[in-house]
Design an enzyme around this catalytic site. Structure first.
Site, mmCIF file in Angstrom:
data_model
loop_
_atom_site.group_PDB
_atom_site.id
_atom_site.type_symbol
_atom_site.label_atom_id
_atom_site.label_comp_id
_atom_site.label_asym_id
_atom_site.label_seq_id
_atom_site.Cartn_x
_atom_site.Cartn_y
_atom_site.Cartn_z
ATOM 1 C CG HIS A 73 -5.095 4.055 -0.472
ATOM 2 N ND1 HIS A 73 -3.961 3.173 -0.371
ATOM 3 C CD2 HIS A 73 -5.139 4.525 -1.756
ATOM 4 C CE1 HIS A 73 -3.589 3.131 -1.726
ATOM 5 N NE2 HIS A 73 -4.336 3.812 -2.434
ATOM 6 C CG ASP A 87 -1.870 0.940 1.088
ATOM 7 O OD1 ASP A 87 -1.686 2.045 0.535
ATOM 8 O OD2 ASP A 87 -3.089 0.779 2.052
ATOM 9 C CG HIS A 88 1.495 3.871 -3.426
ATOM 10 N ND1 HIS A 88 0.219 3.287 -3.858
ATOM 11 C CD2 HIS A 88 1.282 5.125 -3.406
ATOM 12 C CE1 HIS A 88 -0.558 4.243 -4.520
ATOM 13 N NE2 HIS A 88 0.066 5.419 -4.312
#
Ligand SMILES: NC(=O)c1ccc[n+]([C@@H]2O[C@H](COP(=O)([O-])OP(=O)(O)OC[C@H]3O[C@@H](n4cnc5c(N)ncnc54)[C@H](OP(=O)(O)O)[C@@H]3O)[C@@H](O)[C@H]2O)c1
Length: 529
Positions: free
Chosen positions: A278, A215-216
């Protein structure tokens, strides 16, 4: 107080420079942490968009900053037939498109790049890959360490993992040496069942410590800073609970539309695209208990506990706590943009939501009764990502004779985009003879007193995979807990007879459907102040 270390700088208090703590940190000193070992990174799907826009530019920048070991080889794999030179040229164009390219450093980076054609469904093709890697690893300094990055459509994750496993590419110490890691991009499943199934397929060949679910968002500096802010400062933690906090609002608004991702987005919608990953990560970072140590397993344990605390959604009364919307035509920064249903690749009668506002509660001691408003949407008026902590008003207003009962409460905003800053509003006396308050804002700009380089999110993610640090990645239990929460909501939304009526239209370039302001009266305030 005695000072025995002759190297330690000591200023008498009266002479201490006001900004000493910031300026003592050498620029770039925090950039790359730990020892990066030689390895080979195999990108599966290397002819695609993610490789060109994110992975290769991130690796190139890491190389410029001394973040890659030697040897560090990058093997691009995909069905597209390419020679090494053609792949290098393609990647050079990609780096140029993402930022400046230093010609003097290009030859060294380019010599790290190789290409090996790969058919994702063909076992013999993976065996060829294994042979190719063994050949590469005969080079000097190789430790046989490997990273497999799945940059292919999510429908292929399972097959690729199985093929890697069956070709003997998953065990650590395979071919006599080295660790082996696999990186899985988002989305991780499309509901609880598919996520569990994907986990099962990965675990058939890879152990949990080998799996890095990306999950960048978590690797953004300001997102990482949330834990530092909460747990390295003693003054916030005592008030970080239901006694002092009125509500928490987490917003990730985008002005972009569906762009070239209509095929994926039509299937996903905003709840799968943003909330499952996110939004849930931001929620956990805001709500979690302090871990005993800043170390991956302990942080991930506390996050998982937050997900366990999520109160099941009131499915019978869904629309009292959920607003869904879909953008119509409108204007973004003066430019006309089409409705979602008129975007290329979108069905003209699509019922895919592009906006959601959800009111959730955590059933635990700290957060009982405090609503968390989670909002995300496309084609909104601006791109804004922030977490607002709205404190309660003072319990007793001693100024009521002159100022009335209501005094604006304190508000802490952790801004992630566009500004990277933290602001705190509070009341002060207005100068003059009259008793009169004004709201003032104190702010901290994240890059204040720091002008050195920073790691972009994909640079940090790749570096952490090389270092084997799971702190900024999803763990199996976290993913599955979040899907357990979200899957019944998705099912209810998709099956309910009022699906079309409850998908509220909003004009592109506005802040979403009006109903958002009914569910959360401070919705607009949270976006702007
Ligand atoms: N792009 C982004 O910004 C982004 C952001 C976050 C997550 N992700 C995730 O990262 C992964 C890769 O994204 P991407 O945008 O790079 O994907 P992509 O460009 O659509 O696909 C990557 C490569 O996979 C192969 N491929 C595509 N469709 C295929 C199909 N139907 N069957 C077999 N092979 C196919 C193609 O290579 P060959 O034809 O040469 O084999 C293609 O170049 C996806 O899972 C995506 O969800 C992407």
């Amino acid at each position: 107080m005695t000072h025995t270390d002759p190297n330690e700088h000591f200023w008498p208090e009266t002479l201490a420079p006001a900004t000493a703590p910031d300026l003592q940190i050498p620029q770039g000193a925090c950039l790359i942490d730990g020892k990066v070992e030689p390895c080979t990174l195999v990108i599966i799907g290397a002819s695609g968009d993610l490789t060109a826009r994110k992975i290769i530019p991130a690796l190139y920048n890491l190389d410029l900053q001394g973040g890659l070991a030697d040897p560090f080889l990058i093997v691009g794999c995909a069905r597209t037939p390419l020679q090494d030179e053609a792949f290098r040229e393609k990647m050079r164009t990609a780096i140029r498109a993402s930022g400046p390219l230093d010609e003097s450093r290009w030859p060294a980076f380019s010599s790290r790049l190789r290409y090996q054609p790969l058919e994702y469904q063909d076992q013999s093709s993976f065996e060829e890959l294994a042979k190719f890697l063994r050949g590469l690893e005969k080079g000097p300094g190789s430790k046989g360490n490997r990273i497999f990055y799945l940059a292919i459509p999510p429908t292929l994750y399972k097959t690729a993992a199985q093929m890697l496993g069956q070709a003997g590419l998953s065990p650590e110490g395979s071919d006599g040496k080295g660790w082996c890691r696999i990186v899985v991009e988002k989305p991780f499943g499309r509901d609880l069942e598919t996520a569990v199934d994907l986990d099962r397929s990965l675990h058939a060949y890879f152990k949990e410590h080998q799996i890095f679910r990306i999950d960048h968002y978590l690797a953004k500096e300001t997102v990482q800073n949330i834990l530092m802010f909460r747990f390295a400062n003693a003054i916030f933690e005592p008030v970080w609970n239901r006694r002092y906090i009125d509500y928490v609002s987490i917003t990730a608004a985008e002005s972009l539309g569906v762009e070239h991702r209509a095929g994926y987005y039509e299937e996903a919608g905003v709840l799968r695209d943003m909330f499952q990953n996110h939004m849930m990560q931001l929620l956990a970072l805001t709500a979690m208990e302090p871990p005993s140590l800043f170390e991956a397993e302990r942080v991930l344990d506390e996050k998982a506990k937050s997900y366990w605390s999520l109160r099941p959604f009131p499915l019978g009364d869904l629309w009292k706590t959920l607003v869904l919307g879909q953008y119509g035509a409108g204007a973004i920064q003066g430019k006309r943009v089409p409705a979602y249903r008129d975007e290329p690749g979108v069905a003209p009668d699509s019922l895919t939501p592009t906006f959601a506002l959800m009111k959730v509660f955590l059933d635990n001691w700290r957060w009982q009764g405090v609503p968390f408003f989670l909002t995300s949407g496309k084609r909104l008026a601006d791109k804004v990502t922030r977490i607002t902590i709205q404190f309660k008003e003072v319990p007793h207003s001693m100024f009521r004779q002159v100022l009335g009962e209501h005094i604006s409460a304190n508000r802490l905003v952790l801004c992630i985009y566009p500004d990277e800053k933290i602001t705190l509003t509070f009341q002060t006396k207005n100068p003059g003879a009259k008793v009169c308050l004004r709201t003032v804002t104190m702010d901290f700009q994240y890059h204040q007193n720091y002008s050195g380089p920073v790691l972009e999110a994909y640079e940090k993610v790749l570096l952490d995979v090389m270092l084997g640090d799971h702190l900024l990645f999803w763990r199996e239990d976290g993913v599955e807990r979040c899907w357990s929460f979200l899957t019944p909501i998705l099912r209810q939304c998709e099956a309910c007879g009022e699906r079309a009526e409850m998908l509220l239209p909003y004009e592109a370039g506005t802040w979403g459907p009006r109903a958002a302001r009914e569910l959360h009266p401070d919705y607009l305030l949270d976006l702007k102040s």
